[in-house]
Scaffold this motif. Structure first.
Motif, PDB file in Angstrom:
ATOM      1  N   GLN A   1      47.267  34.697  54.113  1.00  0.00           N
ATOM      2  CA  GLN A   1      46.153  35.945  55.015  1.00  0.00           C
ATOM      3  C   GLN A   1      46.389  37.161  54.922  1.00  0.00           C
ATOM      4  O   GLN A   1      45.923  37.470  54.143  1.00  0.00           O
TER       5      GLN A   1
ATOM      6  N   TRP B   1      48.779  38.639  52.198  1.00  0.00           N
ATOM      7  CA  TRP B   1      48.184  39.352  51.632  1.00  0.00           C
ATOM      8  C   TRP B   1      47.255  40.621  52.456  1.00  0.00           C
ATOM      9  O   TRP B   1      46.708  41.618  50.798  1.00  0.00           O
ATOM     10  N   ALA B   2      46.399  40.660  52.606  1.00  0.00           N
ATOM     11  CA  ALA B   2      46.096  41.833  53.959  1.00  0.00           C
ATOM     12  C   ALA B   2      46.381  42.838  53.591  1.00  0.00           C
ATOM     13  O   ALA B   2      46.153  44.372  53.260  1.00  0.00           O
ATOM     14  N   GLU B   3      48.013  42.937  54.428  1.00  0.00           N
ATOM     15  CA  GLU B   3      48.577  43.702  54.427  1.00  0.00           C
ATOM     16  C   GLU B   3      49.368  44.304  53.209  1.00  0.00           C
ATOM     17  O   GLU B   3      49.232  45.927  53.291  1.00  0.00           O
ATOM     18  N   ALA B   4      49.483  43.606  52.030  1.00  0.00           N
ATOM     19  CA  ALA B   4      49.831  43.771  50.871  1.00  0.00           C
ATOM     20  C   ALA B   4      49.000  45.151  50.147  1.00  0.00           C
ATOM     21  O   ALA B   4      49.746  45.486  49.098  1.00  0.00           O
ATOM     22  N   THR B   5      47.776  44.549  50.550  1.00  0.00           N
ATOM     23  CA  THR B   5      46.328  44.856  49.468  1.00  0.00           C
ATOM     24  C   THR B   5      46.060  45.999  50.091  1.00  0.00           C
ATOM     25  O   THR B   5      45.361  46.348  49.611  1.00  0.00           O
ATOM     26  N   ASP B   6      46.354  45.874  51.799  1.00  0.00           N
ATOM     27  CA  ASP B   6      45.475  46.964  52.533  1.00  0.00           C
ATOM     28  C   ASP B   6      45.935  48.505  51.706  1.00  0.00           C
ATOM     29  O   ASP B   6      47.273  49.037  51.386  1.00  0.00           O
ATOM     30  N   PRO B   7      45.163  49.334  51.805  1.00  0.00           N
ATOM     31  CA  PRO B   7      44.784  51.262  51.306  1.00  0.00           C
ATOM     32  C   PRO B   7      45.877  51.968  52.208  1.00  0.00           C
ATOM     33  O   PRO B   7      45.955  51.494  53.206  1.00  0.00           O
TER      34      PRO B   7
END
Length: 41
Positions: free
Chosen positions: A28, A31-37
């Motif tokens: 998780q 994914w949060a790092e990869a999809t962080d704006p």
């Protein structure tokens, strides 16, 4: 003897559950790092 086996199974189940939760948290976070704006400065 049955109590020892049940205790060992419970401990193994707890270890596997903790490992699965840790893996889920790291997935998780990835994914949060990869999809962080991207913040604009």
């Amino acid at each position: 003897m049955k109590k020892i086996v049940l205790l060992a199974l419970a401990a193994a189940g707890a270890v596997l559950t903790k490992r699965k939760l840790d893996e889920s948290r790291s997935e998780q976070a990835l994914w949060a790092e990869a999809t962080d704006p991207v913040a604009r400065s």
